[in-house]
Write an enzyme that holds these catalytic residues in place. Structure first.
Site, short mmCIF file in Angstrom:
data_model
loop_
_atom_site.label_atom_id
_atom_site.label_comp_id
_atom_site.label_asym_id
_atom_site.label_seq_id
_atom_site.Cartn_x
_atom_site.Cartn_y
_atom_site.Cartn_z
N ASP A 137 0.89 -1.15 0.00
CA ASP A 137 0.00 0.00 0.00
C ASP A 137 0.94 1.22 0.00
OD1 ASP A 137 -2.27 1.69 0.47
OD2 ASP A 137 -1.67 1.76 2.58
N ASP B 150 0.04 5.09 0.91
CA ASP B 150 -0.14 6.03 2.03
C ASP B 150 -0.11 5.28 3.36
OD1 ASP B 150 -1.12 8.75 0.71
OD2 ASP B 150 -2.19 7.15 -0.31
N GLY C 263 -7.16 4.31 3.68
CA GLY C 263 -7.41 3.26 2.68
C GLY C 263 -8.71 3.40 1.92
N ARG D 185 -11.37 8.59 -2.29
CA ARG D 185 -11.66 10.02 -2.06
C ARG D 185 -13.16 10.27 -1.89
NH1 ARG D 185 -9.45 13.56 -6.73
NH2 ARG D 185 -7.66 12.24 -6.28
N SER E 124 -5.17 5.47 -4.03
CA SER E 124 -4.97 6.88 -4.35
C SER E 124 -4.78 7.15 -5.84
CB SER E 124 -3.76 7.42 -3.59
OG SER E 124 -3.49 8.74 -4.03
N ASN F 249 -3.54 9.88 -6.68
CA ASN F 249 -2.31 10.70 -6.69
C ASN F 249 -1.05 9.85 -6.62
OD1 ASN F 249 -3.38 13.50 -6.68
ND2 ASN F 249 -4.40 12.78 -4.82
N ASP G 57 -1.65 -0.53 6.06
CA ASP G 57 -1.82 0.15 7.35
C ASP G 57 -3.29 0.38 7.67
OD1 ASP G 57 -2.21 2.14 5.36
OD2 ASP G 57 -1.95 3.66 6.91
C1 G6P Z 1 -5.29 6.24 0.29
C2 G6P Z 1 -5.47 6.96 1.62
C3 G6P Z 1 -6.90 7.45 1.77
C4 G6P Z 1 -7.32 8.27 0.54
C5 G6P Z 1 -7.20 7.41 -0.70
C6 G6P Z 1 -7.56 8.17 -1.97
O1 G6P Z 1 -5.88 4.99 0.36
O2 G6P Z 1 -5.17 6.12 2.71
O3 G6P Z 1 -6.98 8.23 2.93
O4 G6P Z 1 -8.65 8.73 0.69
O5 G6P Z 1 -5.86 6.96 -0.81
O6 G6P Z 1 -6.60 9.17 -2.17
P1 G6P Z 1 -6.58 10.23 -3.33
O7 G6P Z 1 -5.15 10.68 -3.36
O8 G6P Z 1 -7.01 9.55 -4.59
O9 G6P Z 1 -7.53 11.31 -2.94
MG MG Z 2 -2.68 3.16 3.60
#
Ligand code: G6P
Ligand code: MG
Length: 220
Positions: A9, A11, A46, A49, A116, A118, A170
């Site tokens: 994973d 983040d 996890g 968005r 994510s 991003n 996590d």
């Molecule tokens: C990860 C983080 C989440 C977040 C998700 C989407 O899983 O742990 O907290 O909401 O990514 O992230 P993004 O960068 O696409 O908004």
């Molecule tokens: Mg994570």
């Protein structure tokens, strides 16, 4: 049989972006006068968005149209990406680089499996893009964790059967996704409390690689 690939994973495992997610969601909730705190932020770990936004909006009396929600999510992401500009290799979490080097030395394939969107930007900021054999992320999936889609995609990209993959996570949603994919699940940080994790660790500095690469005898 041994584990032949590790899916990370992003983040909270490779890099800590929690604080930036928190700050960006906090600005949005303050502007919308919605209660939001660090405990609620923990529940977003996890989670995609849009699903994160739904959790935040569940603390509001107002109802939001799909278009308003899309705009709020966009605003949050603009703030978050601005904060991500500060990210650098110094933000890579303890134990990550050593683990990646040890796995490479053993010819173990490594992938990212993250919700994510991003992911490419974050990996670029911390200088690790070329360290992974495959990158499965929020841009290439329909269903977010706890659905196993992102991990199954990572395994497919690597050409490795799911049963030979171990996931490092996590978040409870990520551990559930790994188990649903038929993979070994390693919980670190907050996920060290997950009952269904096969291995539990506070962080990656004290990881026993031989134990990581062992396939569980009794899979749940
Ligand atoms: C990860 C983080 C989440 C977040 C998700 C989407 O899983 O742990 O907290 O909401 O990514 O992230 P993004 O960068 O696409 O908004
Ligand atoms: Mg994570």
């Amino acid at each position: 049989m041994k584990i032949s690939s590790i899916i990370f994973d992003l983040d909270g495992v490779i890099v800590s972006t929690d604080e930036y997610h928190y700050q960006a969601w906090k600005q949005i909730s303050d502007q919308e006068e919605i209660y939001f705190d660090r405990e609620i932020n923990e529940r977003l770990r996890g989670v995609s968005r849009m699903e994160s936004l739904d959790i935040i909006l569940s603390h509001s009396d107002k109802s939001y149209s799909e278009n308003e929600k899309r705009l709020l999510a966009q605003r949050k992401n603009d703030i978050y990406c601005e904060l991500l500009n500060k990210l650098s290799p110094d933000d890579i979490l303890p134990g990550v680089i050593d683990l990646l080097l040890s796995l490479k030395a053993r010819n173990i394939k490594v992938a990212i499996g993250s919700s994510s969107k991003n992911t490419p930007f974050i990996l670029k900021q911390i200088g690790l893009t070329s360290n992974f054999d495959a990158i499965a992320d929020g841009n290439s999936i329909k269903n977010s964790k706890p659905d196993p889609e992102v991990f199954l995609l990572a395994a497919k990209m690597l050409g490795i059967p799911p049963v030979e993959c171990a996931v490092i996570e996590d978040a409870q949603a990520g551990i559930d996704a790994a188990k649903a994919a038929g993979m070994k699940a390693v919980g670190i940080g907050s996920a060290a409390n997950c009952l269904n994790a096969d291995m539990k660790l506070s962080d990656l500095t004290n990881l026993d690689i031989d134990q990581l690469l062992e396939v569980n005898e009794f899979r749940s």
